[in-house]
Design a protein around this motif. Structure first.
Motif, PDB file in Angstrom:
ATOM      1  N   GLY A   1      46.373  36.570  35.455  1.00 54.35           N
ATOM      2  CA  GLY A   1      46.341  35.233  34.890  1.00 54.35           C
ATOM      3  C   GLY A   1      45.510  34.258  35.702  1.00 54.35           C
ATOM      4  N   ILE A   2      45.268  34.570  36.976  1.00 54.17           N
ATOM      5  CA  ILE A   2      44.456  33.716  37.842  1.00 54.17           C
ATOM      6  C   ILE A   2      43.048  34.286  37.977  1.00 54.17           C
ATOM      7  CG2 ILE A   2      44.207  32.839  40.209  1.00 54.17           C
ATOM      8  CD1 ILE A   2      46.319  31.401  38.544  1.00 54.17           C
ATOM      9  N   ARG A   3      42.953  35.607  37.872  1.00 53.02           N
ATOM     10  CA  ARG A   3      41.656  36.260  38.092  1.00 53.02           C
ATOM     11  C   ARG A   3      40.547  35.685  37.217  1.00 53.02           C
ATOM     12  NH1 ARG A   3      44.826  41.287  38.839  1.00 53.02           N
ATOM     13  NH2 ARG A   3      44.800  41.547  36.584  1.00 53.02           N
ATOM     14  N   ARG A   4      40.857  35.338  35.963  1.00 58.83           N
ATOM     15  CA  ARG A   4      39.802  34.848  35.067  1.00 58.83           C
ATOM     16  C   ARG A   4      39.256  33.495  35.505  1.00 58.83           C
ATOM     17  NH1 ARG A   4      42.145  31.981  30.237  1.00 58.83           N
ATOM     18  NH2 ARG A   4      44.353  31.621  30.690  1.00 58.83           N
ATOM     19  N   PHE A   5      40.058  32.707  36.238  1.00 57.91           N
ATOM     20  CA  PHE A   5      39.580  31.411  36.725  1.00 57.91           C
ATOM     21  C   PHE A   5      38.785  31.551  38.031  1.00 57.91           C
ATOM     22  CE2 PHE A   5      43.405  30.527  34.228  1.00 57.91           C
ATOM     23  CZ  PHE A   5      42.872  29.655  33.289  1.00 57.91           C
ATOM     24  N   VAL A   6      38.821  32.753  38.597  1.00 53.61           N
ATOM     25  CA  VAL A   6      38.061  33.046  39.812  1.00 53.61           C
ATOM     26  C   VAL A   6      36.608  33.398  39.483  1.00 53.61           C
ATOM     27  CG1 VAL A   6      37.866  34.715  41.711  1.00 53.61           C
ATOM     28  CG2 VAL A   6      40.103  33.754  41.128  1.00 53.61           C
ATOM     29  N   ILE A   7      36.382  33.888  38.251  1.00 57.95           N
ATOM     30  CA  ILE A   7      35.099  34.500  37.907  1.00 57.95           C
ATOM     31  C   ILE A   7      33.913  33.559  38.101  1.00 57.95           C
ATOM     32  CG2 ILE A   7      33.737  35.534  36.052  1.00 57.95           C
ATOM     33  CD1 ILE A   7      35.916  37.338  37.210  1.00 57.95           C
ATOM     34  N   ILE A   8      33.962  32.342  37.549  1.00 55.92           N
ATOM     35  CA  ILE A   8      32.784  31.458  37.616  1.00 55.92           C
ATOM     36  C   ILE A   8      32.501  31.003  39.042  1.00 55.92           C
ATOM     37  CG2 ILE A   8      31.822  29.236  36.886  1.00 55.92           C
ATOM     38  CD1 ILE A   8      33.019  29.702  34.160  1.00 55.92           C
ATOM     39  N   PRO A   9      33.513  30.517  39.817  1.00 50.42           N
ATOM     40  CA  PRO A   9      33.210  30.217  41.227  1.00 50.42           C
ATOM     41  C   PRO A   9      32.654  31.419  41.985  1.00 50.42           C
ATOM     42  CG  PRO A   9      35.334  29.279  40.629  1.00 50.42           C
ATOM     43  CD  PRO A   9      34.897  30.141  39.474  1.00 50.42           C
ATOM     44  N   LEU A  10      33.145  32.604  41.642  1.00 49.87           N
ATOM     45  CA  LEU A  10      32.673  33.822  42.304  1.00 49.87           C
ATOM     46  C   LEU A  10      31.201  34.098  41.974  1.00 49.87           C
ATOM     47  CD1 LEU A  10      33.440  36.272  44.047  1.00 49.87           C
ATOM     48  CD2 LEU A  10      34.142  37.435  41.949  1.00 49.87           C
ATOM     49  N   ILE A  11      30.830  33.962  40.705  1.00 52.30           N
ATOM     50  CA  ILE A  11      29.442  34.201  40.294  1.00 52.30           C
ATOM     51  C   ILE A  11      28.500  33.199  40.953  1.00 52.30           C
ATOM     52  CG2 ILE A  11      27.850  34.099  38.327  1.00 52.30           C
ATOM     53  CD1 ILE A  11      30.115  35.280  36.611  1.00 52.30           C
ATOM     54  N   VAL A  12      28.915  31.911  40.969  1.00 47.59           N
ATOM     55  CA  VAL A  12      28.097  30.876  41.611  1.00 47.59           C
ATOM     56  C   VAL A  12      27.871  31.205  43.079  1.00 47.59           C
ATOM     57  CG1 VAL A  12      28.058  28.456  42.345  1.00 47.59           C
ATOM     58  CG2 VAL A  12      28.738  29.039  40.015  1.00 47.59           C
ATOM     59  N   ASN A  13      28.933  31.619  43.756  1.00 47.61           N
ATOM     60  CA  ASN A  13      28.834  31.924  45.179  1.00 47.61           C
ATOM     61  C   ASN A  13      27.970  33.148  45.438  1.00 47.61           C
ATOM     62  OD1 ASN A  13      29.779  30.690  47.613  1.00 47.61           O
ATOM     63  ND2 ASN A  13      30.934  32.544  48.041  1.00 47.61           N
ATOM     64  N   ILE A  14      28.096  34.168  44.605  1.00 49.00           N
ATOM     65  CA  ILE A  14      27.291  35.383  44.779  1.00 49.00           C
ATOM     66  C   ILE A  14      25.803  35.060  44.632  1.00 49.00           C
ATOM     67  CG2 ILE A  14      26.667  37.579  43.684  1.00 49.00           C
ATOM     68  CD1 ILE A  14      29.651  38.016  43.150  1.00 49.00           C
TER      69      ILE A  14
END
Length: 266
Positions: free
Chosen positions: A37-50
């Motif tokens: 339920g939290i993982r999906r909200f991690v995706i965009i910050p993660l992509i930006v950081n990568i």
């Protein structure tokens, strides 16, 4: 929708105050990013950081061979015998400055989504109603979020400029500036990531800094670990959402009840 409080959070109440420190919240961040339920909200910050951190560090390492000799040319002749010490300090200094610069840029771009991640995680940690997460909600809060990012930059830039000037003072600058920069980066990273849950509750930037200052050692521990992991290849790609989650856990445990009580009194 009512969320259930996350069970492992209950363990905090039986831990001693010496155990619940900045290190603890940093390690909590690594656990919290993988919650259902939290993982999906991690995706965009993660992509930006990568995209930003991956590209930035590739570019930085291609330039290091030019910059470090140029930086070392400012060391006076009478300190040349300390080259074996000053050289690694110069390398670390350049890495700290640029890792902080690019992480700040990544945070600026990902700010609306990091705020959303903090909001959703707080609901999970407290068992409160999970807010509706829609694009319109992000758009509505965007002016406030961007204003807050400008406030952080206004706080950061004059202090960073002083440290940059200090770095070019022969002898003293090359040894003292990296140490001061490390502690300043730790403090700024703590401010950067703790600001998301504070801002979600409309706590002013000045009030947030005062609150963090009351637990300065723990916040410096948290920020220092974020700073160190920003320099570690692969792990630095995950650090943005990890830090947001760790800072949100800290907000829930240490600051939330104080600021909600203060809001209720107004």
């Amino acid at each position: 929708m009512i969320a259930q409080p996350i069970q492992f959070r209950e363990k905090i109440s039986v831990m001693s105050s010496s155990e619940v420190n900045g290190v603890h919240y940093f390690t909590q961040g690594w656990k919290l990013i993988s919650l259902p339920g939290i993982r999906r909200f991690v995706i965009i910050p993660l992509i930006v950081n990568i995209l930003l951190m991956g590209g930035a560090f590739w570019w930085l390492f291609t330039k290091m061979g030019q910059w470090i000799p140029s930086l070392m040319s400012h060391v006076p002749q009478w300190l040349r015998w300390l080259d074996y010490l000053i050289w690694p300090i110069a390398v670390v200094s350049v890495l700290l400055v640029f890792s902080f610069f690019f992480s700040t840029l990544a945070n600026l771009i990902a700010a609306p989504f990091s705020g959303l991640l903090a909001e959703q995680l707080e609901a999970r940690l407290t068992g409160k109603t999970i807010p509706d997460a829609g694009i319109w909600g992000i758009m509505k809060d965007l002016p406030r979020i961007m204003k807050r990012e400008v406030q952080k930059l206004a706080y950061y830039l004059p202090r960073a400029l002083l440290l940059l000037i200090l770095h070019f003072i022969p002898g003293v600058g090359q040894t003292l500036a990296p140490v001061l920069w490390f502690f300043f980066s730790a403090w700024m990273l703590s401010i950067q990531y703790c600001d998301y849950p504070f801002d979600n509750h409309k706590v002013s930037f000045a009030d947030m800094r005062r609150s963090l200052g009351r637990n300065k050692i723990d916040n410096l521990q948290f920020g220092a670990l974020v700073s160190v992991f920003t320099l570690v290849p692969i792990l630095n790609l995950l650090i943005l959402p990890v830090a947001v989650c760790g800072a949100t856990a800290m907000w829930v445990d240490r600051y939330r009840h104080l600021h909600l009580a203060e809001t209720a009194r107004r």
